[in-house]
Design a protein around this motif. Structure first.
Motif, PDB file in Angstrom:
ATOM      1  N   PHE A 254      10.166  49.065 -19.970  1.00 59.28           N
ATOM      2  CA  PHE A 254       9.016  49.957 -20.036  1.00 59.28           C
ATOM      3  C   PHE A 254       8.618  50.074 -21.503  1.00 59.28           C
ATOM      4  N   LEU A 255       7.358  49.829 -21.788  1.00 60.96           N
ATOM      5  CA  LEU A 255       6.899  49.789 -23.174  1.00 60.96           C
ATOM      6  C   LEU A 255       5.715  50.725 -23.371  1.00 60.96           C
ATOM      7  N   GLU A 256       5.827  51.628 -24.346  1.00 60.01           N
ATOM      8  CA  GLU A 256       4.695  52.451 -24.770  1.00 60.01           C
ATOM      9  C   GLU A 256       4.450  52.071 -26.220  1.00 60.01           C
ATOM     10  N   LEU A 257       3.365  51.331 -26.442  1.00 60.87           N
ATOM     11  CA  LEU A 257       3.182  50.634 -27.710  1.00 60.87           C
ATOM     12  C   LEU A 257       2.026  51.214 -28.519  1.00 60.87           C
ATOM     13  N   CYS A 289       0.299  57.462 -31.652  1.00 56.68           N
ATOM     14  CA  CYS A 289      -0.109  56.194 -31.034  1.00 56.68           C
ATOM     15  C   CYS A 289      -1.389  56.330 -30.224  1.00 56.68           C
ATOM     16  N   ALA A 290      -1.613  57.496 -29.611  1.00 58.58           N
ATOM     17  CA  ALA A 290      -2.805  57.677 -28.784  1.00 58.58           C
ATOM     18  C   ALA A 290      -3.944  58.356 -29.538  1.00 58.58           C
ATOM     19  N   TYR A 291      -3.749  58.617 -30.818  1.00 57.66           N
ATOM     20  CA  TYR A 291      -4.750  59.309 -31.623  1.00 57.66           C
ATOM     21  C   TYR A 291      -6.029  58.471 -31.690  1.00 57.66           C
ATOM     22  N   ILE A 391      -3.462  51.511 -37.932  1.00 61.16           N
ATOM     23  CA  ILE A 391      -3.113  51.886 -39.301  1.00 61.16           C
ATOM     24  C   ILE A 391      -1.988  52.918 -39.320  1.00 61.16           C
ATOM     25  N   PHE A 392      -1.994  53.831 -38.388  1.00 57.31           N
ATOM     26  CA  PHE A 392      -0.972  54.873 -38.254  1.00 57.31           C
ATOM     27  C   PHE A 392      -0.917  55.751 -39.494  1.00 57.31           C
ATOM     28  N   GLY A 393      -2.083  56.195 -39.902  1.00 57.77           N
ATOM     29  CA  GLY A 393      -2.207  57.101 -41.026  1.00 57.77           C
ATOM     30  C   GLY A 393      -3.491  57.897 -40.884  1.00 57.77           C
ATOM     31  N   GLY A 417      -5.079  49.737 -25.366  1.00 56.33           N
ATOM     32  CA  GLY A 417      -5.712  50.547 -24.331  1.00 56.33           C
ATOM     33  C   GLY A 417      -4.840  51.736 -23.984  1.00 56.33           C
ATOM     34  N   LEU A 418      -4.640  52.629 -24.939  1.00 56.97           N
ATOM     35  CA  LEU A 418      -3.727  53.748 -24.715  1.00 56.97           C
ATOM     36  C   LEU A 418      -4.448  55.053 -24.427  1.00 56.97           C
TER      37      LEU A 418
END
Length: 486
Positions: A254-257, A289-291, A391-393, A417-418
């Motif tokens: 199971f992957l939440e990427l 991740c969903a931002y 980018i995660f910032g 597609g989160l």
């Protein structure tokens, strides 16, 4: 300072077998706030063996009343230790107080309580009736059974939230768990081991491995045939490697990427300017991740949107990076490595021709930690790397669209597609939401990510679901039994 983060293996809280530790770093100061046990391969092997024995040789997987009672006590203890969890989130994950009081800690605690309620909705046995086949009749029943030993590999951005989502769901399903927290946030995993002792969880049912080496424990969990499932949250690149390493043993993965979610603000959004202003990427320095980090606005109101953003970012300019302010929701990024990565993307955005309308600078004046200004780029096209790559910032990119069809096309033009959101008249927004290929969509501020709703992604954002009834069922398998009756 924080207490040392220890391993929790086979019911015992202990140091690494060789006594080695590594530094736990405070993102606010870049200073050491404690030590974490640096697990050896032998420690990981012992944790896997303990989880395997607990699943195979005890009644944990079958005794639903016992495990519900004990997991309930475990969640109660997490709630009772909220103040300590907030302190860990602040010092270890770099969370501002305002963020710790929301998704970082309270979201996790509320989610744990939601999972306890969702557990009650599981249909463990389903009567499928009697059917005549091949000259005889059979009475059929379908059973749900736990999958086995779970390797849970979790990230540093909202560690308690992800830890709870995986561990509580798996334990309720009747599985046993080896939790491997991210090296940057070891204490948020270790404290769960300490509370598991207090809750009375049986030895081996839950285990925690901390390691300063990012890959070793995860690679062992992925390759070991005694592990039945890997549940991973993190980057898409690492997720691919985990899937590859797990393929030899055909274990469930199971992957939440990653994500590059879009907010679409339509021209008929109630209070258009305010809808645009609320899209600033500032909560927990954009490390989610969903931002939604792509803002899509109509060309017909593009100038108005940019003016609104300049006002909102201008007003927020110094309302962040304060460790003591209870209303503050943005602190530093997690590490020097992440700081440099985000700054490289800001430099890339300028080279690609995007227009910087807010932020864009490192802020050492905020402290000795890893501070980056809230940043916003205008005049972005969706083919730019800053629009395509995670980018995660604290970086928002603004992209104009022609009409609803163009907005949908741009939103879906991503490997991810989160998450996502739409602001506009309800019927129109719902029509768009149904066509965005993401696992969650918020309309006009609706809360689409809560503990009783399934969460997960499409495409490069992963597979499987966490939270909600679906999140527990991910750890269950299906067995059909037929009894000949005539």
């Amino acid at each position: 300072m924080l207490a040392d983060a220890n391993l929790y293996i086979n019911g015992v809280v202990r140091p690494a077998s060789n006594g080695k530790t590594y530094d736990n770093i405070n993102p606010w100061t870049a200073g050491v706030i404690g030590q974490a046990a640096d697990a050896t391969p032998d420690d990981v092997n012992e944790a896997i063996a303990a989880a395997r024995r607990a699943f195979d040789d005890t009644d944990w997987s079958r005794n639903r009343e016992l495990r519900y009672s004990l997991v309930s006590k475990f969640v109660e203890l997490l709630v009772a230790n909220r103040a300590k969890l907030v302190e860990i989130a602040r010092l270890e994950a770099g969370s501002a107080i305002g963020a710790a009081a929301r998704a970082q800690v309270d979201g996790a605690l509320n989610g744990g309580k939601d999972l306890l309620e969702c557990y009650k909705q599981i249909e463990w046995e389903q009567d499928r009736g009697v059917k005549a086949e091949m000259g005889s009749e059979s009475k059929r029943t379908v059973f749900l059974e736990p999958l086995g030993v779970i390797g849970a590999i979790t990230p540093w951005n909202v560690p308690l939230y992800v830890n709870v989502g995986k561990v509580v769901a798996a334990l309720l399903a009747g599985c046993t768990v080896v939790l491997k927290p991210a090296p940057d946030t070891p204490m948020m995993g270790s404290i769960m081991g300490e509370l598991a002792v207090e809750a009375g969880l049986p030895a081996g049912v839950f285990n925690v491995i901390t390691s300063g080496e990012p890959a070793m424990a995860g690679e062992m969990l992925s390759a070991d045939p005694r592990v039945d499932v890997i549940s991973f949250t993190g980057s898409t690149g690492v997720g691919k490697r985990i899937m590859e390493a797990s393929s030899a043993t055909l274990k469930r993965v199971f992957l939440e990427l990653g994500g590059k979610s879009a907010t679409i603000v339509l021209d008929d959004a109630p209070n258009f300017a305010m809808a645009v202003m609320t899209t600033m990427v500032v909560f927990h320095a954009g490390q989610g991740c969903a931002y939604p980090t792509r803002l899509l606005v109509p060309k017909s109101r593009y100038d108005e949107a940019i003016q609104a953003l300049q006002m909102s970012y201008g007003g927020f300019a110094e309302k962040w990076g304060d460790f003591e302010d209870p209303t503050c929701i943005m602190g530093p990024v997690i590490s020097k490595r992440q700081h440099d990565r985000v700054m490289s993307y800001i430099e890339l955005g300028e080279k690609e021709g995007a227009r910087l309308i807010a932020g864009g600078k490192s802020r050492p004046d905020k402290g000795t930690g890893f501070f980056i200004e809230p940043t916003c780029f205008a005049d972005v096209t969706n083919d730019m790397r800053i629009a395509q790559e995670e980018i995660f910032g604290p970086v928002l990119v603004v992209i104009p669209f022609e009409d609803d069809e163009d907005a949908i096309r741009i939103a879906n033009d991503s490997i991810y597609g989160l998450g996502g959101s739409v602001q506009g008249s309800e019927e129109r927004a719902m029509n768009i939401a149904k066509r965005i290929r993401t696992g969650t969509v918020s309309i006009n501020g609706g809360m689409s990510i809560t503990g009783d709703l399934p969460f997960g992604g499409f495409k490069g954002s992963g597979m499987g679901r966490e939270w909600g009834v679906e999140g527990i069922e991910e750890f269950l398998d299906t067995k059909a039994v037929a009894i000949k009756i005539g």
